[in-house]
Design a protein around this motif. Structure first.
Motif, PDB file in Angstrom:
ATOM      1  N   VAL A 126     -23.113  14.939 -48.348  1.00 46.90           N
ATOM      2  CA  VAL A 126     -23.728  15.184 -47.042  1.00 46.90           C
ATOM      3  C   VAL A 126     -23.901  16.687 -46.818  1.00 46.90           C
ATOM      4  O   VAL A 126     -24.949  17.154 -46.347  1.00 46.90           O
ATOM      5  CB  VAL A 126     -22.878  14.558 -45.920  1.00 46.90           C
ATOM      6  CG1 VAL A 126     -23.368  15.023 -44.550  1.00 46.90           C
ATOM      7  CG2 VAL A 126     -22.909  13.040 -46.004  1.00 46.90           C
ATOM      8  N   ALA A 127     -22.868  17.448 -47.167  1.00 45.63           N
ATOM      9  CA  ALA A 127     -22.931  18.896 -46.960  1.00 45.63           C
ATOM     10  C   ALA A 127     -23.968  19.551 -47.868  1.00 45.63           C
ATOM     11  O   ALA A 127     -24.689  20.465 -47.432  1.00 45.63           O
ATOM     12  CB  ALA A 127     -21.551  19.514 -47.212  1.00 45.63           C
ATOM     13  N   CYS A 128     -24.060  19.078 -49.112  1.00 48.94           N
ATOM     14  CA  CYS A 128     -24.895  19.767 -50.098  1.00 48.94           C
ATOM     15  C   CYS A 128     -26.297  19.196 -50.226  1.00 48.94           C
ATOM     16  O   CYS A 128     -27.255  19.944 -50.457  1.00 48.94           O
ATOM     17  CB  CYS A 128     -24.214  19.730 -51.471  1.00 48.94           C
ATOM     18  SG  CYS A 128     -22.597  20.507 -51.504  1.00 48.94           S
ATOM     19  N   THR A 154     -27.815  16.506 -48.020  1.00 47.14           N
ATOM     20  CA  THR A 154     -28.488  16.276 -46.735  1.00 47.14           C
ATOM     21  C   THR A 154     -28.636  17.556 -45.928  1.00 47.14           C
ATOM     22  O   THR A 154     -29.706  17.835 -45.369  1.00 47.14           O
ATOM     23  CB  THR A 154     -27.716  15.225 -45.919  1.00 47.14           C
ATOM     24  OG1 THR A 154     -27.604  14.018 -46.684  1.00 47.14           O
ATOM     25  CG2 THR A 154     -28.428  14.932 -44.612  1.00 47.14           C
ATOM     26  N   CYS A 155     -27.562  18.341 -45.864  1.00 44.75           N
ATOM     27  CA  CYS A 155     -27.577  19.542 -45.028  1.00 44.75           C
ATOM     28  C   CYS A 155     -27.920  20.815 -45.808  1.00 44.75           C
ATOM     29  O   CYS A 155     -27.965  21.902 -45.221  1.00 44.75           O
ATOM     30  CB  CYS A 155     -26.216  19.718 -44.353  1.00 44.75           C
ATOM     31  SG  CYS A 155     -25.766  18.359 -43.260  1.00 44.75           S
ATOM     32  N   HIS A 156     -28.135  20.703 -47.125  1.00 45.42           N
ATOM     33  CA  HIS A 156     -28.526  21.832 -47.967  1.00 45.42           C
ATOM     34  C   HIS A 156     -27.525  22.973 -47.889  1.00 45.42           C
ATOM     35  O   HIS A 156     -27.901  24.148 -47.918  1.00 45.42           O
ATOM     36  CB  HIS A 156     -29.924  22.349 -47.588  1.00 45.42           C
ATOM     37  CG  HIS A 156     -30.993  21.322 -47.732  1.00 45.42           C
ATOM     38  ND1 HIS A 156     -32.283  21.512 -47.268  1.00 45.42           N
ATOM     39  CD2 HIS A 156     -30.989  20.086 -48.289  1.00 45.42           C
ATOM     40  CE1 HIS A 156     -33.004  20.442 -47.538  1.00 45.42           C
ATOM     41  NE2 HIS A 156     -32.234  19.556 -48.157  1.00 45.42           N
ATOM     42  N   GLY A 157     -26.232  22.650 -47.793  1.00 45.63           N
ATOM     43  CA  GLY A 157     -25.200  23.672 -47.719  1.00 45.63           C
ATOM     44  C   GLY A 157     -24.873  24.259 -49.081  1.00 45.63           C
ATOM     45  O   GLY A 157     -25.309  23.760 -50.122  1.00 45.63           O
ATOM     46  N   GLN A 202     -22.982  24.718 -52.267  1.00 47.39           N
ATOM     47  CA  GLN A 202     -22.203  23.710 -52.978  1.00 47.39           C
ATOM     48  C   GLN A 202     -20.821  24.217 -53.382  1.00 47.39           C
ATOM     49  O   GLN A 202     -19.848  23.457 -53.382  1.00 47.39           O
ATOM     50  CB  GLN A 202     -22.985  23.245 -54.199  1.00 47.39           C
ATOM     51  CG  GLN A 202     -24.306  22.586 -53.827  1.00 47.39           C
ATOM     52  CD  GLN A 202     -25.172  22.267 -55.022  1.00 47.39           C
ATOM     53  OE1 GLN A 202     -24.744  22.366 -56.166  1.00 47.39           O
ATOM     54  NE2 GLN A 202     -26.418  21.883 -54.769  1.00 47.39           N
ATOM     55  N   SER A 220     -18.669  24.254 -50.172  1.00 44.11           N
ATOM     56  CA  SER A 220     -18.295  22.897 -49.802  1.00 44.11           C
ATOM     57  C   SER A 220     -17.180  22.364 -50.700  1.00 44.11           C
ATOM     58  O   SER A 220     -16.213  21.769 -50.218  1.00 44.11           O
ATOM     59  CB  SER A 220     -19.515  21.979 -49.897  1.00 44.11           C
ATOM     60  OG  SER A 220     -19.155  20.631 -49.683  1.00 44.11           O
ATOM     61  N   SER A 226     -32.614  12.838 -53.667  1.00 42.56           N
ATOM     62  CA  SER A 226     -31.375  12.682 -52.902  1.00 42.56           C
ATOM     63  C   SER A 226     -30.644  11.404 -53.286  1.00 42.56           C
ATOM     64  O   SER A 226     -29.421  11.403 -53.457  1.00 42.56           O
ATOM     65  CB  SER A 226     -31.681  12.676 -51.402  1.00 42.56           C
ATOM     66  OG  SER A 226     -32.225  13.905 -50.989  1.00 42.56           O
ATOM     67  N   GLY A 241     -35.246  20.207 -51.036  1.00 43.79           N
ATOM     68  CA  GLY A 241     -35.741  19.534 -49.851  1.00 43.79           C
ATOM     69  C   GLY A 241     -36.969  18.724 -50.183  1.00 43.79           C
ATOM     70  O   GLY A 241     -38.008  19.291 -50.527  1.00 43.79           O
TER      71      GLY A 241
END
Length: 324
Positions: free
Chosen positions: A83-85, A87-90, A92, A95, A203, A321
């Motif tokens: 989800v962090a990496c 979906t939310c493009h955080g 990695q 995270s 994804s 994305g």
């Protein structure tokens, strides 16, 4: 049976047992990183699954229930990382490190709150852990030279998760290189834009890879607490997740070379255990702390010579994305 043959067989058997959690964790990391997700959170997933396995086994008295809880805990953390990496493009790496740090503290807090034993779980009974399995004929071959020690100490006498780790390597190699999912997995890690253009969800593929990674790391963590040991102790993963990640890099993100790296690290660990307190010619007794550092010194030395030539998946660590 000569003493040398027995010592060699015992050392090889200890190497196989020590390599099991590294192999399972590294193969889990292989799925994640082949899909383009940096899986530095292996350490946290191993630790969380070790705690979940021991805590569940202590309450239920069932090692299989503990194993199921370990897999569930590890998959949940893998999905949180996703989800962090994804979906939310955080970031990695951030995270993954956040997972490691959070789990290190959370397992100690929960262990102390539930069992009041300083963050540890109670010692497990016979039903709460996986016992060694004696294969047919192991006892009758005890006195046979060469074959007896090899079969009795190297092949037989391991728990079910050691055999699962051995079986996982060819299975993972087949999945990665011989199945449609493996082809998509490798394509997503190399060129997610091309995969997206072909109508395949980047994804979705990465999430599936993280689920597999979580399941394998769950097996690895369960091995630590309910197979190799009989309880959970604080921070019992002791850097094995990082060793597994190093083995994955050393093995060039391929199953069989990764197995070789895990065996090498496990051999170093088995040797350091054997050398503790043993006087060496011309040196005497080496300090325990120096001997215990042997696997990690070997890791640094190997990576220093290999990491510059390691060719990682091209899209690893780069958020993608699909709406762009």
């Amino acid at each position: 049976m000569s003493e040398t043959a027995l010592i060699t067989a015992l050392l090889v058997g200890a190497t196989a047992r020590g390599a099991a959690p590294l192999v399972l964790a590294a193969l889990g990391g292989l799925f994640a990183e082949r899909s383009g997700i940096v899986d530095i959170g292996i350490e946290g997933k191993m630790l969380a699954s070790a705690f979940a396995a021991a805590a569940t086994a202590a309450v239920t008295g069932s090692a299989w229930a503990g194993l199921a809880a370990a897999i569930a805990a590890s998959v949940a953390l893998a999905l949180a990382h996703g989800v962090a990496c994804i979906t939310c493009h955080g970031n990695q790496v951030v995270s993954g490190m956040a997972l490691n740090i959070t789990v290190s503290g959370l397992t100690a807090v929960l262990g102390n709150a539930w069992f009041q034993q300083g963050g540890q779980t109670p010692m497990l009974g016979a039903g709460g852990r996986f016992a060694p399995i004696q294969l047919p004929g192991a006892a009758s071959l005890t006195g046979v030279p060469v074959l007896g020690p090899i079969y009795g100490e190297v092949v037989s006498g391991h728990n079910v998760l050691v055999y699962a780790a051995a079986a996982a390597v060819p299975v993972v190699a087949w999945i990665v290189y011989r199945t449609r999912f493996g082809l998509r997995l490798r394509a997503v890690g190399e060129s997610p834009g091309a995969v997206d253009t072909a109508g395949i969800s980047v994804s979705g593929t990465r999430y599936r890879a993280l689920v597999v990674s979580g399941a394998l790391c769950g097996l690895s963590g369960a091995y630590l607490s309910i197979a190799h040991n009989a309880a959970f102790i604080r921070d019992m993963s002791a850097g094995k997740g990082y060793l597994a990640l190093a083995a994955l890099i050393f093995g060039q993100w391929r199953p069989w070379p990764t197995l070789g790296a895990c065996l090498l690290f496990a051999l170093a660990d088995a040797v350091q255990t054997r050398l503790q307190g043993t006087p060496l010619p011309g040196v005497g007794v080496v300090p325990v702390q120096l001997i215990q550092a042997l696997p990690y010194v070997l890791t640094v030395a190997l990576l220093a010579g290999v990491v510059g030539r390691a060719v990682a998946p091209r899209a690893i660590g780069v958020p993608y994305g699909e709406d762009r």
